[in-house]
Design a protein around this motif. Sequence first.
Motif, mmCIF file in Angstrom:
data_model
loop_
_atom_site.group_PDB
_atom_site.id
_atom_site.type_symbol
_atom_site.label_atom_id
_atom_site.label_comp_id
_atom_site.label_asym_id
_atom_site.label_seq_id
_atom_site.Cartn_x
_atom_site.Cartn_y
_atom_site.Cartn_z
ATOM 1 N N ALA A 86 22.829 39.026 87.788
ATOM 2 C CA ALA A 86 22.599 38.727 87.772
ATOM 3 C C ALA A 86 21.762 38.773 86.212
ATOM 4 O O ALA A 86 21.331 39.800 85.971
ATOM 5 C CB ALA A 86 21.018 38.034 88.420
ATOM 6 N N GLN A 87 22.060 37.570 85.499
ATOM 7 C CA GLN A 87 22.298 37.789 83.599
ATOM 8 C C GLN A 87 21.129 37.226 83.002
ATOM 9 O O GLN A 87 20.588 36.810 82.292
ATOM 10 C CB GLN A 87 23.325 37.497 83.268
ATOM 11 C CG GLN A 87 24.755 38.220 82.846
ATOM 12 C CD GLN A 87 24.359 39.920 83.700
ATOM 13 O OE1 GLN A 87 23.306 40.763 83.403
ATOM 14 N NE2 GLN A 87 25.417 40.167 83.562
ATOM 15 N N CYS A 91 19.203 33.043 88.215
ATOM 16 C CA CYS A 91 19.940 33.649 88.613
ATOM 17 C C CYS A 91 19.188 34.849 89.740
ATOM 18 O O CYS A 91 20.033 34.623 90.914
ATOM 19 C CB CYS A 91 21.410 34.064 87.746
ATOM 20 S SG CYS A 91 22.132 32.274 87.362
ATOM 21 N N ALA A 92 18.728 35.728 89.345
ATOM 22 C CA ALA A 92 18.265 36.481 89.945
ATOM 23 C C ALA A 92 17.507 36.097 90.819
ATOM 24 O O ALA A 92 16.722 36.859 92.648
ATOM 25 C CB ALA A 92 17.246 37.638 89.327
ATOM 26 N N ALA A 95 19.167 34.579 93.602
ATOM 27 C CA ALA A 95 20.019 35.221 94.159
ATOM 28 C C ALA A 95 18.871 35.979 95.087
ATOM 29 O O ALA A 95 19.657 36.709 96.679
ATOM 30 C CB ALA A 95 20.985 36.636 93.663
ATOM 31 N N LEU A 104 20.950 44.048 92.759
ATOM 32 C CA LEU A 104 20.879 43.121 91.224
ATOM 33 C C LEU A 104 22.066 44.063 90.478
ATOM 34 O O LEU A 104 21.622 45.695 90.379
ATOM 35 C CB LEU A 104 19.409 43.571 90.818
ATOM 36 C CG LEU A 104 19.506 42.293 90.163
ATOM 37 C CD1 LEU A 104 20.211 40.988 89.974
ATOM 38 C CD2 LEU A 104 17.958 43.117 89.330
ATOM 39 N N VAL A 119 14.399 39.831 84.030
ATOM 40 C CA VAL A 119 15.749 39.473 85.659
ATOM 41 C C VAL A 119 15.118 40.276 86.615
ATOM 42 O O VAL A 119 15.210 39.938 87.915
ATOM 43 C CB VAL A 119 17.409 39.783 85.188
ATOM 44 C CG1 VAL A 119 18.569 39.598 86.556
ATOM 45 C CG2 VAL A 119 17.527 38.462 84.292
ATOM 46 N N TRP A 123 13.620 39.107 90.602
ATOM 47 C CA TRP A 123 14.368 39.517 91.777
ATOM 48 C C TRP A 123 13.856 40.662 92.465
ATOM 49 O O TRP A 123 13.786 40.056 93.676
ATOM 50 C CB TRP A 123 15.990 40.419 91.335
ATOM 51 C CG TRP A 123 16.594 40.388 92.416
ATOM 52 C CD1 TRP A 123 17.597 39.639 93.484
ATOM 53 C CD2 TRP A 123 16.748 42.058 92.779
ATOM 54 N NE1 TRP A 123 18.543 40.544 93.594
ATOM 55 C CE2 TRP A 123 17.866 41.809 94.457
ATOM 56 C CE3 TRP A 123 16.317 43.669 92.571
ATOM 57 C CZ2 TRP A 123 18.398 43.377 94.873
ATOM 58 C CZ3 TRP A 123 16.668 43.927 93.418
ATOM 59 C CH2 TRP A 123 17.538 43.937 94.587
#
Length: 154
Positions: A86-87, A91-92, A95, A104, A119, A123
């Motif tokens: 994840a960038q 997206c984190a 995920a 991660l 990030v 997450w």
Amino acid sequence: MRIAMANDHAGTAQKNEIAAWLRSEGHEVVDFGAYDDQACDLPDHVYPAALALARGECERGIFVDGVGYGSAMIANKLPGIFAAVAQDPFCAWLARSHSDSNVLCIGAKIIGSALAMEVVKSWMTTDWLGTTEEKYARRVAKVIEIAERHVRPL
């Protein structure tokens, strides 16, 4: 929560910053190195960290290398590991919330430390939706079924 951390030479500074934040939040960090910016081989650090997760010695992992994909490829070779790169925080979040990732992977050459921290925070604070939404549980169960057919236990 007990968190395995690993990195290569490109990820040392970001890993250390992330580890400090995790400790400040009350988490236990198990650091598998690397410990400086001298060139090293990523598998020497990510494999033992991923193995600790696969054995149940840690609950999650955060791995930092140059791009993130090397760590994910190594970690995903082990049973029970769901590593995602994840960038960005969205997206984190995906995920964790959709895929129940337990590792991660971040690319220190791709994003700077300020974004990397966002990030990680995203997450770490996101719950898996599979406990309340059947479609996510069903999808993850299919991935687990595939792994059980092809990945040998430790």
